[in-house]
Scaffold this active site. Structure first.
Site, PDB file in Angstrom:
ATOM      1  N   HIS A 238      -3.764   6.246   3.791  1.00 22.78           N
ATOM      2  CA  HIS A 238      -4.511   5.065   3.336  1.00 22.78           C
ATOM      3  C   HIS A 238      -3.906   3.754   3.857  1.00 22.78           C
ATOM      4  O   HIS A 238      -4.620   2.897   4.392  1.00 22.78           O
ATOM      5  CB  HIS A 238      -4.524   5.085   1.808  1.00 22.78           C
ATOM      6  CG  HIS A 238      -5.476   4.146   1.177  1.00 22.78           C
ATOM      7  ND1 HIS A 238      -5.166   2.830   0.936  1.00 22.78           N
ATOM      8  CD2 HIS A 238      -6.735   4.326   0.722  1.00 22.78           C
ATOM      9  CE1 HIS A 238      -6.202   2.247   0.345  1.00 22.78           C
ATOM     10  NE2 HIS A 238      -7.174   3.138   0.206  1.00 22.78           N
TER      11      HIS A 238
ATOM     12  N   ASP B  41       0.838  -1.188   0.000  1.00 22.96           N
ATOM     13  CA  ASP B  41       0.000   0.000   0.000  1.00 22.96           C
ATOM     14  C   ASP B  41       0.874   1.239   0.000  1.00 22.96           C
ATOM     15  O   ASP B  41       1.939   1.246  -0.627  1.00 22.96           O
ATOM     16  CB  ASP B  41      -0.909  -0.057   1.240  1.00 22.96           C
ATOM     17  CG  ASP B  41      -2.182   0.745   1.054  1.00 22.96           C
ATOM     18  OD1 ASP B  41      -3.247   0.147   1.025  1.00 22.96           O
ATOM     19  OD2 ASP B  41      -2.101   1.979   0.914  1.00 22.96           O
TER      20      ASP B  41
ATOM     21  N   SER C 239     -12.461  -0.136  -0.380  1.00 24.35           N
ATOM     22  CA  SER C 239     -11.105  -0.250   0.173  1.00 24.35           C
ATOM     23  C   SER C 239     -11.128  -0.430   1.684  1.00 24.35           C
ATOM     24  O   SER C 239     -10.182  -0.953   2.255  1.00 24.35           O
ATOM     25  CB  SER C 239     -10.297   1.016  -0.094  1.00 24.35           C
ATOM     26  OG  SER C 239     -10.349   1.387  -1.417  1.00 24.35           O
TER      27      SER C 239
END
Ligand SMILES: *[C@@H]1O[C@H](CO)[C@@H](O)[C@H](O)[C@H]1NC(C)=O
Ligand SMILES: *[C@@H]1O[C@H](CO)[C@@H](O)[C@H](O)[C@H]1NC(C)=O
Ligand SMILES: *[C@@H]1O[C@H](CO)[C@@H](O)[C@H](O)[C@H]1NC(C)=O
Ligand SMILES: *[C@@H]1O[C@H](CO)[C@@H](O)[C@H](O)[C@H]1NC(C)=O
Ligand SMILES: *[C@@H]1O[C@H](CO)[C@@H](O)[C@H](O)[C@H]1NC(C)=O
Length: 834
Positions: free
Chosen positions: A245, A170, A605
């Site tokens: 994120h 990520d 997500s």
């Protein structure tokens, strides 16, 4: 060159590693270098994972890459890539970025189109694809996210995940976040000495960041550096997360238990990962300025057992959805024992909006939870108007009332602000408003063109409120634009969003009654009063789960023309609406969340890491289970009813409308972490099954499958619906079809199962055998016979339920489009023989 060197160094084995991908693919509009692009190339020949010499550990059948034979084979492959490039391309015309040698045999190269043409003539090359880019996208701008509600903050099981290492591919991680600290008073009891990961330090990420909870951290940037000029102040070249994120998803799956969520000094409750005792390995591969598939694939190639979550925005060009480079990486990763999770996509609620295609990945849809944060605007006449806003009350705890002013009424006659009235009406420019009137007032900002086309921001309203000293603000719906969809975001000033027209009309009626205007219509006296109530206290009363509006829907499809295919997508539903989790204060792409270490955000997500964490709990309890067994366990035990005992609903196109949901919205249903640990039966499949599936697809040239996968088609399935999945999907049923399934008893005792069918409209279904007894470890073949009774224009849905004598209940969703009724065979024979 640094990354290339790393690829050459002996791999330590990465047992018990579950990696989660939270990257979203999209076509990069521009690459910095015009001449060269990144190309991904798959080569003939076995990668290390499938090379005869590789060792597998006994428990989980995972790959152990550091045997001498493995190291030698890896070196052989890397050398063969270099030699191939030297032989095939002009000297100086290319730069190899990575060799892939563990999960697939191939490489990433930065070169020109004319050089790439030379690959196509080579028999050693299986597949060449241009790097489409991989970029992080937080589903929606926060102010336009889904409806209020959220999930089980308390996570899965307090000690869940002990002994499991979850890897995350990520944007990196915020290593100092409390969700990721190592607590020496509560040491891990399990032995992960078999796991040895590298810790690459760098800016904002000292090597001590690998603290025991974070056990490994790396970053991959050769692709990013080749395709753009990185900005060192945001594209931090270390595993540090500048976006937020990566930290959000890592903490949702594996964050520490019971971490207090405090934002702007307010305590919202406690957060916990689904598998809070799992340890974390970080693979950073996406940067704020740029992301490349090359970096993402290089990261995948480094892990041997992981969760993958990835969302390509578009089906690959010119090839079947299932046969693109990324799908092939995932297929081979799955073959190597890797559990792959993918977000279904955020392009709902229309049909054919899923961007997770392949049956070897688990595609996750997003649903709401029962939590809301109700806010109120209290008017001077005592009326209370409902809204959303995670802010404290106006001074006086909502009891003191302040002058109510419409921003549009206090626009300076000739200021020097930009002359775009909608933006002014939306409180976007402090210099546009008369400071003497708005100071200390509750100001009504009107939702208008700037919010409609996403060029206005809540941040600007907050800035305006601070600069001009508003007592508070209300962003209200505008009848010209209809209801808007609001997402609670912590506001540092008192504020509320009033997203529904019906509510905003109550405010404007009161305001107009109380406001005196001159003959030109200019407001001259404001007698209206209002206060903003406390908006940060959650209530847990909503109907839930509801499939979120943005969550992508099936049917699944195999090409850009969206030809439907006999696979259920999404596979399963998990909480993905308004999820509190860790954040990075740098928050490069979301300035409204900068400085915060927690964020409440929505998207598929956010749903996928719930599935990753729950899969880790299942893996911990059942170390020998393969990825398809884990996926089956979650699917067959999923819940199809909401917290009111009613069928799950879905949000529609129009805001605040609900309709009954279907498997194309929720897959098998809402994941149940506890029942998933003990499913009774599983539907297992593997690489051969997926190949048979690919070969049985209509209009697929077997030579293409052979070239891409390296394996010849063996026509063992009569239909793709024969793939042993925990669902039955038939996109065009004519007459009859028999679908084969194999179940395996994974419980510890023999059990007798009785089948029952909730019949879809237009189809009759029988199961053979209708009941059976199955010993532990034993398998049973089931024939599911479907017959069209009535032609329908659209899919209809049903369910097969196997009820066990030891209380296991195994549910399989059935989705069928009956397109033709065939004359039953008996009658036909009768007619002919006469
Ligand atoms: C952990 O396991 C390894 C071998 O698997 C063993 O050598 C080591 O002593 C163990 N450590 C602990 C603390 O049990
Ligand atoms: C680099 O990022 C910083 C922070 O966002 C920004 O202020 C700066 O303008 C950027 N530099 C370039 C060259 O884009
Ligand atoms: C400001 O606006 C008023 C009325 O809107 C107008 O009479 C005046 O001339 C304007 N002043 C300037 C400097 O533009
Ligand atoms: C948004 O809408 C406003 C008003 O219609 C328009 O002036 C502006 O150019 C639009 N902005 C974008 C980015 O489309
Ligand atoms: C604004 O953004 C939302 C969510 O990204 C999108 O659905 C919508 O089409 C955008 N509106 C305009 C007018 O571009």
């Amino acid at each position: 060159m640094k990354e290339v060197m790393n690829m050459l160094s002996p791999k330590k084995h990465r047992v018990q590693l579950l990696v989660l991908f939270l990257i979203e693919l999209y076509v990069m509009i521009s690459c910095k270098s015009k001449e060269r692009d990144i190309y991904l190339v798959l080569m003939e020949g076995e990668p290390v994972a499938f090379h005869g010499a590789v060792e597998q550990d006994k428990v989980g059948k995972r790959m152990v890459y550091d045997s001498e034979a493995s190291i030698a084979h890896a070196k052989y492959l890397v050398d063969s890539h270099d030699q191939f490039l030297q032989r095939t391309l002009d000297e100086g015309s290319y730069n190899k970025l990575y060799s892939f040698q563990n999960v697939v045999n191939g490489f990433a190269v930065h070169t020109t189109t004319s050089q790439v043409e030379k690959f196509k003539k080579s028999a050693e090359v299986k597949l060449v694809e241009k790097d489409q880019g991989a970029k992080l996208m937080t589903s929606y701008t926060p102010e336009f996210l889904g409806l209020p509600a959220v999930w089980c903050q308390e996570g899965g099981i307090k000690n869940g995940g002990e002994g499991i290492v979850i890897g995350f591919v990520d944007t990196g991680i915020n290593p100092v976040h409390p969700s990721f600290v190592y607590d020496p008073l509560n040491p891990f009891t399990s032995n992960i000495s078999h796991f040895s990961g590298t810790c690459e330090g760098g800016p904002l990420f000292p090597e001590t960041s690998c603290n025991g909870k974070i056990v490994s951290a790396r970053f991959f940037d050769a692709g990013a550096r080749a395709s753009a000029t990185l900005n060192a102040s945001v594209d931090i070249q270390s595993p540090f997360d500048a976006a937020g994120h990566g930290s959000h998803v890592a903490s949702t799956a594996a964050g520490n238990f019971g971490i207090p969520v405090v934002v702007d000094g307010f305590f919202y409750g406690r957060a916990s990962g689904m598998a809070p005792r799992a340890r974390i390995a970080v693979y950073k591969a996406v940067y704020p300025t740029v992301g490349t598939l090359a970096d993402v694939l290089a990261a995948i190639d480094q892990v041997s057992s992981f969760f993958l979550f990835f969302r390509p925005d578009e089906p690959p060009e010119g090839t079947l959805t299932f046969l693109g480079m990324f799908e092939m990486f995932m297929l081979y990763a799955h073959k190597a024992g890797i559990f792959v999770v993918q977000a279904a996509g955020n392009q709902g609620p229309g049909p054919y909006s899923v961007v997770s295609y392949s049956p070897w990945v688990v595609g996750v849809g997003a649903g709401t939870t029962d939590r809301t944060y109700p806010g109120t605007l209290v008017l001077g006449n005592g009326q209370k108007v409902g809204g959303i806003g995670l802010s404290g009350p106006s001074f006086g705890n909502g009891l003191l009332q302040y002058k109510l002013v419409l921003a549009n009424d206090v626009i300076k006659a000739n200021g020097t602000f930009p002359t775009t009235p909608p933006y002014v009406e939306e409180c976007q420019y402090p210099e546009a408003l008369d400071p003497t009137v708005v100071k200390g007032s509750v100001v009504i900002c009107m939702f208008s063109a700037g919010f409609y086309n996403n060029s206005s921001t809540l941040e600007n309203i907050i800035e305006t409120a601070k600069v001009l000293g508003f007592m508070g603000f209300a962003l209200v719906a505008n009848p010209r634009y209809g209801d808007f969809i609001a997402q609670p975001i912590p506001f540092s000033v008192p504020g509320i969003l009033i997203p529904r027209i019906s509510d905003s009309k109550i405010i404007s009626r009161y305001y107009e009654q109380q406001t005196q205007r001159d003959h030109k219509g200019h407001a001259i006296r404001y007698s209206g009063r209002a206060a903003i109530g406390e908006g940060r206290i959650a209530t847990y009363m909503e109907r839930a789960p509801v499939v979120s509006r943005f969550s992508s829907r099936g049917p699944d499809y195999m090409d850009q023309r969206k030809t439907p295919v006999d696979v259920l997508k999404p596979d399963i539903l998990a909480p993905g609406n308004q999820i509190w989790a860790a954040w990075s204060p740098m928050s490069v792409q979301n300035p409204i969340l900068s400085g915060k270490i927690f964020a409440l955000i929505s998207g598929t997500s956010m749903a996928a890491p719930h599935i990753a964490g729950i899969a880790a709990l299942i893996k911990e309890k059942n170390p020998a289970w393969t990825p398809s067994m884990i996926a089956s366990a979650m699917s067959t035990t999923a819940i199809k009813h909401d917290n009111r005992g009613e069928p799950i609903m879905a949000e529609g196109f129009a805001p605040y409308t609900l309709h009954p949901a279907a498997p194309f919205g929720f897959g098998a249903g809402l994941v149940d972490p506890i029942r998933g640990l003990d499913p009774g039966l599983v539907f297992a499949t593997g690489f051969e099954g997926y190949l048979s599936f690919l070969c049985s697809l209509p209009n697929v040239d077997p030579s293409v499958v052979k070239i891409t996968t390296g394996v010849s088609c063996d026509p063992s399935f009569s239909n793709p619906s024969d793939l042993n999945q925990p669902s039955v999907t038939i996109t065009a049923l004519s007459g009859k079809r028999t679908v084969n399934r194999v179940v395996r008893n994974v419980a510890s005792k023999p059990e007798t199962y009785l089948s029952a069918v909730l019949t879809p409209n237009g189809v009759s279904i029988s199961i053979d055998p209708p009941w059976f007894t199955i010993a532990p470890g034993e398998t049973k073949n089931l024939e599911i016979r479907l017959t069209v009774t009535r032609v329908l224009q659209d899919f209809s849905f049903g369910e097969i339920v196997l009820t066990g004598s030891m209380n296991h209940i195994v549910r399989i969703p059935v989705s069928v489009l009956p397109v033709a009724v065939q004359v039953p065979k008996e009658k036909y024979l009768y007619n002919v023989t006469c």
